[in-house]
Design an enzyme around this catalytic site. Structure first.
Site, PDB file in Angstrom:
ATOM      1  N   LYS A 168       0.845  -1.199   0.000  1.00  0.00           N
ATOM      2  CA  LYS A 168       0.000   0.000   0.000  1.00  0.00           C
ATOM      3  C   LYS A 168       0.880   1.249   0.000  1.00  0.00           C
ATOM      4  O   LYS A 168       1.490   1.601   1.000  1.00  0.00           O
ATOM      5  CB  LYS A 168      -0.915   0.038   1.226  1.00  0.00           C
ATOM      6  N   GLU A 243       9.748   1.652  10.642  1.00  0.00           N
ATOM      7  CA  GLU A 243      10.735   2.703  10.334  1.00  0.00           C
ATOM      8  C   GLU A 243       9.994   4.016  10.480  1.00  0.00           C
ATOM      9  O   GLU A 243       9.151   4.354   9.645  1.00  0.00           O
ATOM     10  CB  GLU A 243      11.261   2.538   8.900  1.00  0.00           C
ATOM     11  N   CYS A 277      13.341  11.302   6.255  1.00  0.00           N
ATOM     12  CA  CYS A 277      13.390  10.994   7.681  1.00  0.00           C
ATOM     13  C   CYS A 277      14.786  11.190   8.258  1.00  0.00           C
ATOM     14  O   CYS A 277      14.939  11.401   9.445  1.00  0.00           O
ATOM     15  CB  CYS A 277      12.924   9.560   7.900  1.00  0.00           C
ATOM     16  N   GLU A 364       9.290  16.605  15.286  1.00  0.00           N
ATOM     17  CA  GLU A 364       9.558  16.428  13.857  1.00  0.00           C
ATOM     18  C   GLU A 364       8.681  17.368  13.035  1.00  0.00           C
ATOM     19  O   GLU A 364       7.455  17.326  13.137  1.00  0.00           O
ATOM     20  CB  GLU A 364       9.291  14.972  13.438  1.00  0.00           C
TER      21      GLU A 364
HETATM   22  P1  NAD Z   1       2.061   8.393   7.768  1.00  0.00           P
HETATM   23  O1  NAD Z   1       2.376   7.666   9.011  1.00  0.00           O
HETATM   24  O2  NAD Z   1       0.968   9.396   7.787  1.00  0.00           O
HETATM   25  O3  NAD Z   1       1.683   7.392   6.594  1.00  0.00           O
HETATM   26  C1  NAD Z   1       2.540   6.345   6.189  1.00  0.00           C
HETATM   27  C2  NAD Z   1       1.710   5.273   5.511  1.00  0.00           C
HETATM   28  O4  NAD Z   1       0.865   4.676   6.484  1.00  0.00           O
HETATM   29  C3  NAD Z   1       0.784   5.795   4.410  1.00  0.00           C
HETATM   30  O5  NAD Z   1       0.743   4.857   3.358  1.00  0.00           O
HETATM   31  C4  NAD Z   1      -0.559   5.873   5.125  1.00  0.00           C
HETATM   32  O6  NAD Z   1      -1.655   5.789   4.254  1.00  0.00           O
HETATM   33  C5  NAD Z   1      -0.467   4.651   6.030  1.00  0.00           C
HETATM   34  N1  NAD Z   1      -1.358   4.654   7.195  1.00  0.00           N
HETATM   35  C6  NAD Z   1      -1.916   5.696   7.844  1.00  0.00           C
HETATM   36  N2  NAD Z   1      -2.691   5.254   8.866  1.00  0.00           N
HETATM   37  C7  NAD Z   1      -2.582   3.912   8.886  1.00  0.00           C
HETATM   38  C8  NAD Z   1      -3.126   2.883   9.705  1.00  0.00           C
HETATM   39  N3  NAD Z   1      -3.924   3.145  10.718  1.00  0.00           N
HETATM   40  N4  NAD Z   1      -2.805   1.606   9.448  1.00  0.00           N
HETATM   41  C9  NAD Z   1      -1.958   1.307   8.436  1.00  0.00           C
HETATM   42  N5  NAD Z   1      -1.424   2.233   7.609  1.00  0.00           N
HETATM   43  C10 NAD Z   1      -1.735   3.518   7.834  1.00  0.00           C
HETATM   44  O7  NAD Z   1       3.424   9.043   7.297  1.00  0.00           O
HETATM   45  P2  NAD Z   1       3.659  10.031   6.068  1.00  0.00           P
HETATM   46  O8  NAD Z   1       3.124  11.376   6.450  1.00  0.00           O
HETATM   47  O9  NAD Z   1       3.210   9.374   4.811  1.00  0.00           O
HETATM   48  O10 NAD Z   1       5.253  10.072   6.027  1.00  0.00           O
HETATM   49  C11 NAD Z   1       6.029  10.933   6.791  1.00  0.00           C
HETATM   50  C12 NAD Z   1       6.579  10.234   8.017  1.00  0.00           C
HETATM   51  O11 NAD Z   1       7.300   9.082   7.640  1.00  0.00           O
HETATM   52  C13 NAD Z   1       7.582  11.089   8.770  1.00  0.00           C
HETATM   53  O12 NAD Z   1       7.338  10.970  10.144  1.00  0.00           O
HETATM   54  C14 NAD Z   1       8.909  10.466   8.436  1.00  0.00           C
HETATM   55  O13 NAD Z   1       9.929  10.666   9.376  1.00  0.00           O
HETATM   56  C15 NAD Z   1       8.562   9.043   8.300  1.00  0.00           C
HETATM   57  N6  NAD Z   1       9.543   8.327   7.499  1.00  0.00           N
HETATM   58  C16 NAD Z   1      10.376   7.436   8.119  1.00  0.00           C
HETATM   59  C17 NAD Z   1      11.348   6.774   7.382  1.00  0.00           C
HETATM   60  C18 NAD Z   1      12.291   5.787   8.031  1.00  0.00           C
HETATM   61  O14 NAD Z   1      12.924   5.027   7.311  1.00  0.00           O
HETATM   62  N7  NAD Z   1      12.418   5.767   9.337  1.00  0.00           N
HETATM   63  C19 NAD Z   1      11.447   6.999   6.010  1.00  0.00           C
HETATM   64  C20 NAD Z   1      10.585   7.911   5.422  1.00  0.00           C
HETATM   65  C21 NAD Z   1       9.622   8.558   6.172  1.00  0.00           C
END
Ligand code: NAD
Length: 459
Positions: A168, A243, A277, A364
């Site tokens: 997804k 992650e 990130c 963040e």
């Molecule tokens: P997010 O947590 O809003 O969404 C990430 C994914 O999770 C999306 O596909 C979203 O649709 C899905 N999602 C949302 N609610 C969910 C649920 N209840 N169950 C399952 N899936 C769900 O994050 P974002 O805004 O898309 O991305 C930014 C964040 O990601 C930042 O905090 C960033 O630091 C982090 N990030 C971490 C890494 C890493 O490797 N540690 C890499 C890239 C981004």
């Protein structure tokens, strides 16, 4: 207008309800996305496709990864175009960071898989054979900041280890995942192995995490979402890789070579509009070189090209932190404004004068906003670096003591005199609230398989 569709069992389809995909460059609708709520069909199909795939040798599956890499490489410009369209990032970044790495994720895991040898542990009277069995069906959930890059970082090792996938992508950036699905179908990857479903996280994402036949979840996204994923998956005893977010420090010691350090720290601050990130959103500078560093950093920032942030909604969050910073006593040293044009643009922003423990400097923001802090001793620098709830990455800039300082930072990955310099064999992941588990090299192979021991007695 692109019509994004779900890929399930080799067939594309959409849903009655759709979601708009909006360009951050100008606010226009560029695609429609299915609003999926259930993954039952996808999981049933994946479960029936997996055994044949899992029975292939790792070398045969590695050949498939190379085929996917070849096909993506032939279409690399198109991938970069789609990624820029969806995220607004400059084409050069999409081409050289996102698209290039997406191809390399498949190439790397193909080669790495072929190198693997069976582990055998001899005893006086028995031999232990360690098998890595596929898990079955795995769920892969990824964010919008590096869409195909992070999705393929999971897909490649998951396929290599013999699993079928329910993936997804973020509903904000679905285009390249859809394109990957089209490419894999075109080259004849067996149906049902790579299923891609689109929609909102709390709906289809949650359905993936909750599904009893999905035995492992690899999730990359925000810490708050990670907490929900963990709360759902842990009682079902699923394997879980999280992650999550970061608030990383770039530490500039007194003996840093500023010719290398200034461009390096600037890149860590603002690449991808600060939406990586691993970005160094807190710059800690030794007071003896602070003035010279800042003068050069702000000068070089004037010619640093960035795109918009991902959406107007996200920009509102970023702006709220710039306002908060001013209330907390911060001084805007550069940027802080919204350019007068449509889309989700915001100037790269540098803020000084804040306590390292302020909310702006510890939460963040995930945008082009950096706070600057001065220190006098190593102890102070380390206290500042380690004072947040996060522990994802960091960088240290020094001609003599980088490694010594790096080892004392509570983060999963620390670079010395460089940043985002990646060897895909090394462990990738965070400590504290930045995540659980590691991906990369052997860690990915371990995550996407079940290690099983067969002990043969020779009596
Ligand atoms: P997010 O947590 O809003 O969404 C990430 C994914 O999770 C999306 O596909 C979203 O649709 C899905 N999602 C949302 N609610 C969910 C649920 N209840 N169950 C399952 N899936 C769900 O994050 P974002 O805004 O898309 O991305 C930014 C964040 O990601 C930042 O905090 C960033 O630091 C982090 N990030 C971490 C890494 C890493 O490797 N540690 C890499 C890239 C981004």
């Amino acid at each position: 207008m692109i019509q994004v569709e779900n890929l399930v069992g080799g067939k594309f389809s959409t849903t009655e309800e759709i979601i708009d995909d909006i360009s951050p460059l100008n606010g226009e609708v560029i695609a429609s996305i299915p609003r999926t709520r259930s993954v039952d069909d996808a999981v049933a199909i994946a479960s029936s496709a997996q055994p044949e795939w899992g029975a292939l040798s790792i070398a045969d599956r590695a050949d498939w990864l190379d085929k996917i890499a070849d096909a993506l490489e032939e279409r690399i410009e198109r991938i970069a175009e789609l990624e820029s369209l969806d995220t607004g990032k400059p084409y050069e970044v999409s081409r050289n960071v996102d698209a290039a790495r997406s191809v390399y994720n498949f190439r790397f895991f193909a080669a790495f898989g072929r190198e693997q040898k069976q582990e055998i542990f001899e005893m006086d009277d028995a031999t232990n054979f360690v098998l890595r069995k596929p898990i079955g069906v795995v769920g892969l959930i990824s964010p919008w900041n590096l869409p195909l890059y992070l999705m393929t970082w999971k897909i490649a090792p998951a396929l290599l280890m013999g699993n079928a996938i329910i993936a997804k992508p973020s509903e904000i950036t679905p285009l390249t995942a859809h394109y990957l699905g089209q490419v894999c179908t075109e080259i004849g990857l067996p149906d049902g192995l790579l299923n891609i479903v689109h929609g909102y996280g709390p709906e289809v994402g949650q359905a993936i995490v909750e599904h009893p036949d999905i035995k492992a979840i690899s999730f990359t996204g925000g810490t708050a979402t990670g907490r929900i994923v963990a709360a759902t998956a842990a009682p079902m005893f699923k394997k879980l890789s999280l992650e999550l977010g970061g608030k990383n420090a770039s530490i500039v010691l007194a003996d840093a070579d500023l010719d290398k350090t200034v461009p390096g720290v600037l890149r860590a601050s603002f690449l991808n509009s600060g939406q990586i990130c691993l970005c160094g959103s807190r710059v800690l500078v030794h007071s003896s070189i602070h003035d010279e560093f800042m003068q050069r950093y702000l000068k070089e920032l004037e010619s640093f090209e960035i795109g918009p942030v991902i959406s107007e909604e996200h920009r509102a969050k970023v702006l709220s932190y710039i306002e908060l910073a001013q209330k907390e006593g911060g001084v805007i040293l550069a940027g802080g404004n919204i350019p007068n044009k449509p889309g989700a643009w915001i100037e790269p922003t540098v803020i000084g004068g804040l306590s390292h423990a302020s909310r702006t400097a510890t939460e963040e923001i995930f945008g082009p906003v950096v706070t600057i802090h001065q220190f006098d001793t190593d102890e102070e620098a380390l206290e500042m670096a380690n004072c947040t709830e996060y522990g994802l990455s960091g960088s240290v800039w020094s001609e003599s003591r980088g490694r010594e300082i790096a080892e004392q930072i509570d983060s999963g990955m620390v670079w010395v005199n460089t940043w985002l310099h990646r060897d895909l064999r090394v462990p990738f992941g965070g400590v504290k609230n930045s995540g659980v588990g590691r991906e990369g090299g052997t860690w990915s192979l371990d995550f996407f398989s079940e290690a099983v021991n067969i002990c043969v007695h020779e009596g």
